[in-house]
Design an enzyme around this catalytic site. Structure first.
Site, PDB file in Angstrom:
ATOM      1  N   SER A 450    -104.709 128.074  46.163  1.00 41.56           N
ATOM      2  CA  SER A 450    -104.020 127.967  44.878  1.00 41.56           C
ATOM      3  C   SER A 450    -102.764 128.818  44.965  1.00 41.56           C
ATOM      4  O   SER A 450    -102.843 130.014  45.257  1.00 41.56           O
ATOM      5  CB  SER A 450    -104.916 128.499  43.764  1.00 41.56           C
ATOM      6  OG  SER A 450    -106.116 127.754  43.741  1.00 41.56           O
ATOM      7  N   CYS A 643    -110.370 129.852  37.064  1.00 42.16           N
ATOM      8  CA  CYS A 643    -110.156 129.628  38.485  1.00 42.16           C
ATOM      9  C   CYS A 643    -111.060 130.529  39.311  1.00 42.16           C
ATOM     10  O   CYS A 643    -111.278 131.686  38.964  1.00 42.16           O
ATOM     11  CB  CYS A 643    -108.696 129.882  38.855  1.00 42.16           C
ATOM     12  SG  CYS A 643    -108.393 129.680  40.629  1.00 42.16           S
ATOM     13  N   ASP A 688    -109.673 125.274  38.080  1.00 43.55           N
ATOM     14  CA  ASP A 688    -109.215 125.177  39.470  1.00 43.55           C
ATOM     15  C   ASP A 688    -110.277 125.956  40.246  1.00 43.55           C
ATOM     16  O   ASP A 688    -110.190 127.168  40.356  1.00 43.55           O
ATOM     17  CB  ASP A 688    -107.836 125.845  39.589  1.00 43.55           C
ATOM     18  CG  ASP A 688    -107.262 125.755  40.988  1.00 43.55           C
ATOM     19  OD1 ASP A 688    -107.652 124.842  41.735  1.00 43.55           O
ATOM     20  OD2 ASP A 688    -106.416 126.598  41.339  1.00 43.55           O
ATOM     21  N   TRP A 690    -113.420 126.262  43.416  1.00 45.21           N
ATOM     22  CA  TRP A 690    -113.811 125.834  44.756  1.00 45.21           C
ATOM     23  C   TRP A 690    -115.086 126.505  45.194  1.00 45.21           C
ATOM     24  O   TRP A 690    -115.531 127.429  44.527  1.00 45.21           O
ATOM     25  CB  TRP A 690    -112.671 126.117  45.751  1.00 45.21           C
ATOM     26  CG  TRP A 690    -112.304 127.556  45.829  1.00 45.21           C
ATOM     27  CD1 TRP A 690    -112.888 128.516  46.605  1.00 45.21           C
ATOM     28  CD2 TRP A 690    -111.233 128.223  45.125  1.00 45.21           C
ATOM     29  NE1 TRP A 690    -112.269 129.718  46.428  1.00 45.21           N
ATOM     30  CE2 TRP A 690    -111.250 129.573  45.533  1.00 45.21           C
ATOM     31  CE3 TRP A 690    -110.267 127.809  44.202  1.00 45.21           C
ATOM     32  CZ2 TRP A 690    -110.352 130.514  45.046  1.00 45.21           C
ATOM     33  CZ3 TRP A 690    -109.376 128.743  43.722  1.00 45.21           C
ATOM     34  CH2 TRP A 690    -109.423 130.085  44.135  1.00 45.21           C
TER      35      TRP A 690
END
Ligand code: FAD
Length: 690
Positions: A450, A643, A688, A690
């Site tokens: 990011s 995030c 966002d 992961w």
């Protein structure tokens, strides 16, 4: 890239034409030269290739096409594995295809004695992967119509479906679910269940294995297939190129494509064509010795790359020398590692996943994911090539027994070479065909980060914030180390004065193929994302970004700060950041103070240090403490951003926000959850993760 390939095809055609003219056709044999096509193949470009799926099946004599929608390569890998298995066990004539490469209006013209398999990853917030967008829009469209006009439209179509998803996301496996629904509605016949693999639970591979056996059985019955003893048939032919050495100019020693080989690399830079970017500056963000987090400023000013705050940058890593050596050694390739080979697909529909002619060393170092988790199925395949009976039995057992495999391989994070070393007890695996390795090991994937800078502030300099993956695991005497982040760490160490860096004992070819990456360079491309600031800058923003989840939030805060400096009116930004200890891993501590000085009450940082008091405090707790203000901000149409860790944090934050709204507004939790859902749908809640 389209134009560039077209240029090359045109040039190649002119060249061939010229040769033909001067030789009066005597040299026409050159078109049959097995290597003439290698570049086109490597890039998945075949001159004059059709987008007509029915025509393709007919002309190539296939009765089974496996279409994949893949972002990181796993779906593509599963597609290839289905193709191989279908061929070797049942004699199906299989081909694998990228969803992007075909049109779908004549899906109804595929005869009912053929089968179409869909292997579909769901990406991000329930989105199709980039290569599946067109197909997805087509098949799920309200009034979709097909060329034949049958009723039901897809009454002739037999299909199989498997999805790759992550249950920590709201729209779990929505691609396969929605495509399956659409196909059913159109009257197509599904064979077996629509499978779902779950990356969130870490069971993707096992889900795939558990799904495919009953599917094969159902397919066998439906198509009247006979199972035969699986025989290994290589998909790629390997030819040694005696006349060439690794220094010959036409030999690829790690260059990603022809332009890079010729030194004429130019944009567009994308997932097929990285930009070799100079790293302007790099430094350590943690203040503890045993953990590392890197800040890097990557200079894109000499390229035509652009980015927007909130986008991702992809880093193309190189494998560590020690792991390349281990792989070469156990597979008995060390002596010929620099020999030049050409690799050619023996199947017209297979694609060589790297450009050739090249060397074994270059393939393994630059193009193969040799350190990744090993698939059980691959171990079973390799059993046939074991150096002795004992190793063969052990490989068969590892391949067949899920728990044994988990215990022996997974918990230690062994990669393929380490497994072969352990199983073979030092014997070399000289019998493994190189083709089997190309087929069984994924393409080395770029890693996404990011972007942590603001494009308003620095449009031509991309920052990343990456924590280095390194952990001690039981049963190993060296740490498990991530591929890309240790490569980046080595680059950082070199930039900061270490001429020969070896982070945790690993070394990298930092100078790149043919020492072309002089200075400190890293291959990258940019991927645009939907994680974006509100277009109206006066809207408040609530940012939740613990650990490296702070990366895009840094970009957001810097952007708002720049706007203030430009005299613009902006809404408040409140940032929830968490880490272990203030004195250890507090990322960008100084920068937040500087931001505060410029932004005043337009910026507030709320911290949660999990290992300071006797109770663990996380960002979720801090959110709850600020419930009243958060509710008010959301009433003022604040945007909410999360995030970082998808597995736990993001899901809990989602829950906590629901609880906050319920409590503050005096409404039932189910109602509050509905509001959060609607916020997501309206892009007012963005993740966002992961
Ligand atoms: P890898 O080698 O890829 O290993 C990663 C993990 O895979 C390991 O921790 C382990 O769990 C597993 N694994 C690997 N090999 C094995 C094995 N042999 N056996 C078992 N398990 C294994 N990271 C950041 O630090 N900052 C960011 O801003 C950031 N942004 C991201 C944005 C997006 C959209 C995505 C998708 C990811 C982002 N990441 C970010 C994560 C990043 O892309 C990488 O995954 C991360 O840096 C690790 O990469 P690596 O190559 O060092 O590790």
């Amino acid at each position: 890239a389209e134009l560039d390939t077209l240029d090359i095809i045109v040039l190649a055609a002119i060249l061939l034409g010229t040769v033909a003219y001067f030789t009066k056709g005597k040299l026409w044999g050159v078109t049959k030269d097995p290597y003439a096509n290698s570049f086109a193949n490597a890039n998945g470009v075949k001159a004059g290739k059709t987008r007509n799926i029915v025509e393709k099946l007919e002309e190539s004599g296939k009765n089974c096409i496996i279409l994949y929608g893949s972002q990181t390569g796993t779906a593509e890998d599963y597609a290839s594995r289905l193709a191989k298995e279908g061929k070797s066990r049942f004699g199906l004539e299989t081909m694998v295809a990228d969803l992007e490469d075909y049109d779908y209006e004549n899906l109804d013209a595929i005869p009912s004695d053929k089968v179409v398999m869909f292997v579909l990853a769901t990406y991000g917030e329930g989105e199709p992967t980039d290569n599946a967008v067109d197909f997805y829009e087509f098949i799920t469209a309200e009034g979709v119509s097909f060329s034949e006009g049958n009723d039901p439209a897809l009454g002739n179509l037999n299909y199989v479906a498997f999805g790759l998803g992550n249950n920590t996301y709201e729209h779990y496996n929505s691609m396969v679910r929605n495509v399956n629904k659409a196909l059913e509605k159109l009257g197509a016949h599904r064979i077996g269940d629509a499978g779902e693999g779950d990356d969130g639970a870490g069971t993707m591979e096992e889900d795939f294995l558990a799904w495919k056996d009953p599917m094969w059985k159902a397919l066998q019955e439906k198509m009247g297939l006979e199972e035969r003893e699986a025989v290994y048939e290589p998909i790629f032919g390997i030819t040694e190129r005696e006349g060439l050495t690794k220094d010959s100019p036409e030999v690829y020693v790690g260059e990603p494509n022809k332009m890079h080989l010729d030194g004429t690399a130019k944009g567009p830079f994308n997932a097929h064509n990285p930009y070799i970017a100079p790293i302007h500056k790099s430094y350590e963000l943690f203040s503890v010795k045993d953990r590392n987090c890197l800040h890097m400023d990557i200079d894109i000013s000499a390229s035509n790359l652009t980015y927007q705050t909130g986008d991702h940058i992809a880093v193309w890593p190189t494998n560590a020398g020690e792991e390349v050596d281990r792989f070469m050694d156990v597979l008995d390739l060390t002596d010929k590692r620099h020999n030049v080979i050409s690799v050619k697909a023996l199947e017209p529909t297979a694609k060589v996943p790297f450009p050739t002619p090249t060397t074994f060393d270059a393939i393994v170092r630059y193009h193969m994911e040799i350190c990744a988790p090993v698939s059980r199925q691959f171990l079973a395949t390799l059993a046939a090539f074991a150096p002795d009976e004992e190793s063969k039995a052990e490989m068969t057992k590892l391949g067949g027994d899920k728990d044994y495999f988990h215990h022996k391989v997974n918990v230690h994070h062994l990669n393929i070479a380490r497994v072969l070393q352990a199983v073979g007890k030092g014997k070399k695996w000289s019998n493994v065909p190189f083709s089997a390795l190309i087929e069984g090991i994924n393409k080395l994937q770029p890693r996404y980060y990011s972007i942590s800078s603001s494009s308003l502030e620095q449009p031509k300099m991309i920052s990343i914030t990456a924590v280095v993956e390194s952990q001690m695991l039981p049963g190993r005497d060296d740490p498990f180390q991530g591929v890309a982040t240790n490569y980046l760490l080595a680059l950082k160490q070199k930039q900061n004065g270490d001429p020969d860096p070896t982070p945790f004992g690993l070394s990298y070819e930092l100078m790149g193929p043919r020492n072309k990456y002089t200075g400190i360079h890293v291959p990258v491309h940019v991927r645009h994302s939907n994680f974006k600031l509100p277009s109206d800058p006066t809207k408040p923003i609530i940012c939740v970004g613990p650990g490296t989840g702070v990366a895009p939030m840094r970009g957001f805060v810097r952007e708002r700060r720049k706007m203030i400096e430009n005299g613009q009116n902006v809404g408040k930004a409140i940032l929830f950041f968490g880490c272990r200890k203030r004195a250890e891993d507090f990322l960008y501590e100084k920068e937040w103070e500087e931001a505060k000085a410029v932004m005043g009450d337009k910026f507030e940082l709320v911290t949660a240090f999990s290992r300071e008091g006797n109770k663990k405090v996380y960002v979720q707790h801090r959110l709850k403490e600020r419930a009243k203000e958060i509710n008010e901000l959301i009433e003022k149409k604040a945007y909410f951003y999360v995030c970082g860790d998808a597995a736990n944090m993001a899901r809990e934050v989602n829950t906590v926000l629901g609880q906050i709204l319920a409590e503050q507004r005096g409404i039932p939790e189910a109602k509050a959850e509905e509001i959060v859902k609607n916020m997501r749908a309206a892009n007012q809640y963005q993740e966002d993760v992961w």
